[in-house]
Design a protein around this motif. Structure first.
Motif, PDB file in Angstrom:
ATOM      1  N   LEU A   1      32.954 -47.663 -10.527  1.00  0.00           N
ATOM      2  CA  LEU A   1      34.075 -45.908 -11.334  1.00  0.00           C
ATOM      3  C   LEU A   1      34.322 -46.652 -12.519  1.00  0.00           C
ATOM      4  N   ALA A   2      35.412 -47.650 -12.239  1.00  0.00           N
ATOM      5  CA  ALA A   2      35.323 -48.460 -13.022  1.00  0.00           C
ATOM      6  C   ALA A   2      34.563 -48.531 -14.243  1.00  0.00           C
ATOM      7  N   SER A   3      34.582 -47.784 -15.259  1.00  0.00           N
ATOM      8  CA  SER A   3      32.807 -48.038 -16.582  1.00  0.00           C
ATOM      9  C   SER A   3      34.197 -47.687 -17.778  1.00  0.00           C
ATOM     10  N   PRO A   4      33.414 -48.454 -18.692  1.00  0.00           N
ATOM     11  CA  PRO A   4      33.830 -48.190 -20.488  1.00  0.00           C
ATOM     12  C   PRO A   4      34.053 -46.605 -20.728  1.00  0.00           C
ATOM     13  N   SER A   5      33.223 -45.456 -20.319  1.00  0.00           N
ATOM     14  CA  SER A   5      33.182 -44.030 -20.879  1.00  0.00           C
ATOM     15  C   SER A   5      34.380 -44.139 -19.688  1.00  0.00           C
ATOM     16  N   LEU A   6      35.099 -44.659 -18.286  1.00  0.00           N
ATOM     17  CA  LEU A   6      35.943 -43.648 -17.971  1.00  0.00           C
ATOM     18  C   LEU A   6      37.792 -44.410 -18.792  1.00  0.00           C
ATOM     19  N   ILE A   7      37.631 -45.700 -19.026  1.00  0.00           N
ATOM     20  CA  ILE A   7      38.862 -46.096 -19.539  1.00  0.00           C
ATOM     21  C   ILE A   7      39.453 -44.774 -20.547  1.00  0.00           C
ATOM     22  N   ALA A   8      38.508 -44.506 -21.530  1.00  0.00           N
ATOM     23  CA  ALA A   8      39.149 -43.100 -22.516  1.00  0.00           C
ATOM     24  C   ALA A   8      40.007 -41.940 -22.252  1.00  0.00           C
TER      25      ALA A   8
END
Ligand code: FAD
Length: 406
Positions: free
Chosen positions: A59-66
């Motif tokens: 779930l924790a991914s570079p695309s989620l952080i934004a």
């Protein structure tokens, strides 16, 4: 009462039941307990039913952080992030954000994929040894990708996980519709899909019941429902479990497999785990004019559509930080409206059932924690969004770590 060679497993969701099976195979006399009267009373009851061996992205991914500010402000209808003044939760969120780095995402996804492959093999072995019937179906799975960027991300993930041998490929929109004609009625656009032809679906709660029958009949295990464990004394050589009804039992191994609630037992022992609740919903409805046979994951809207015999099961929503397990009628309605908007013809939404809500036990890196904490205490916890998929593999690992009695 003391008992050498006895293992008490606390929690009879899919993780507790598979842990009990794996330990019984190692020669333990297993006592499986749950606060509820029956097995699969928690997250294992109404989940999406997908044995998603191929789709294992953390779930924790570079695309989620934004997207995190947007989630915290409640702008995403399918993913809510509750913010509350709780130190353990704040630590969890910090660690979750740290896991969104590309390197961490790659490591976590690879590790999850490895465990999913182990799980598939363990499930195959179980079914070779025991003829269990729980609605297992080779449905295949299509994960719909909304745009070119998500296709590129999915391609990179597929390259990473190819080593684990679960067949899957990126297909164009038109090929996806050829594979599953019901997608013609998919109102939102999608640019392509990941197709995993060998992913399966099955009834997780029925599996728990059938496996319990097997371990009681063939391995001498016992199940005690209505037993809420309130504390554990870790005496190293053996541990004592105390229950809300005043009963106390000791065993040479105690395994905590209590889903999102484990810190009530573990924190007083100094073994608090980084687990946050993430609530989700599901409902079923009779099949509509164009119902899919293949399992569909709509990644943009965080919805899964799974074909049961003459019904469609829809599961989704992610409410991070929410541990109240009851159905919130407004949230369920919002999910029904969303499902109807994207897949209007797959189900007769007007005849849907009353719905269900469950709590996913999330770790910051989306990986379960399967570990021995002392000579007589172990945990198998934190299976998050993929507990049904990962259960057999992580319980096998548990049995290897714990070993045989004596
Ligand atoms: C909406 C939704 C959809 C999902 N879809 C999928 C899917 O398609 N595929 C997939 O792989 N996974 C899916 N999951 C995730 C999966 O359901 C969970 O990861 C899994 O069920 C967790 O199992 P568990 O045994 O750890 O927890 P649970 O099933 O919650 O079981 C924990 C048990 O422990 C008991 N317990 C807790 N504390 C105590 C105590 N002190 N004493 C006694 N008993 C106790 C509880 O009563 C409960 O029965 C989904 C989850 C949700 C919510």
């Amino acid at each position: 009462m003391g008992s050498t060679g006895t293992a008490i497993v606390i929690g009879a969701g899919v993780i507790g039941v598979t842990s009990a099976y794996a330990l019984a195979r190692k020669g333990w006399t297993v006592e499986l307990v749950d606060a509820a009267p029956d097995v699969a009373a928690g997250a294992s009851r109404g989940n999406g039913r997908q044995l998603s061996y191929s789709h294992t992205g953390a779930l924790a991914s570079p695309s989620l952080i934004a997207k995190l500010p947007q989630l915290a402000l409640g702008y995403d209808p399918a993913f809510r992030l509750s913010l509350r003044p709780d130190l353990a939760y704040a630590r969890w969120l910090t660690s979750f954000i740290w896991q969104c780095r590309r390197g961490a995402y790659v490591r976590n996804t690879l590790e999850c994929s490895r465990l999913a492959s182990e799980s598939r093999r363990a499930m195959d072995r179980l079914l070779d040894d025991h003829a269990l019937s729980f609605g297992l179906r080779d449905a295949g799975k299509l994960v719909l990708l909304p745009d070119t960027k998500s296709i590129e991300d999915a391609r990179a993930t597929l390259r990473l996980t190819a080593q684990f041998g679960q067949p899957q490929d990126i297909v164009s929109r038109s090929v996806a519709i050829e594979i599953e004609p019901a997608l013609e009625g998919f109102a939102a656009q999608f640019a392509g899909a990941v197709y995993a032809p060998q992913d399966q679906t099955a009834d997780c709660a029925l599996f728990c019941k059938r496996l319990l029958e097997t371990i009681t009949a063939e391995y001498g295990a016992i199940f005690r429902g209505g037993m809420r464990a309130v504390s554990i004394e870790d005496g190293k050589a053996e541990s004592v479990v105390r229950y809300a009804n005043g009963d106390a039992r000791s065993a040479s191994m105690v395994v905590v497999a209590g889903g999102h609630e484990v810190n009530w037992l573990l924190a007083p022992l100094g073994h608090r785990q980084a687990i946050a609740p993430m609530k989700g919903y599901s409902f079923t409805a009779p099949v509509g004019r164009k119902a899919p046979e293949v399992s569909i994951t709509d990644s943009a809207n965080r919805l899964v559509f799974t074909r049961l015999e003459d019904r469609i099961l829809v599961a989704g929503r992610a409410e991070l930080g929410e541990s109240w397990a009851a159905v919130d009628a407004d949230h369920l309605q919002a999910m029904k409206r969303q499902a109807q908007a994207v897949m209007p013809n797959v189900a007769d939404y007007s005849a849907s059932d009353e719905g269900w809500a469950g709590i996913r036990p999330m770790t910051p890196n989306s990986l379960p924690v399967t570990r021995k904490l002392s000579p007589s205490l172990a945990i198998n916890v934190g299976h998050g969004m993929l507990g049904w998929t990962l259960a057999m593999g992580s319980s096998n690992r548990l049995a290897q770590i714990v070993g045989s009695p004596g």
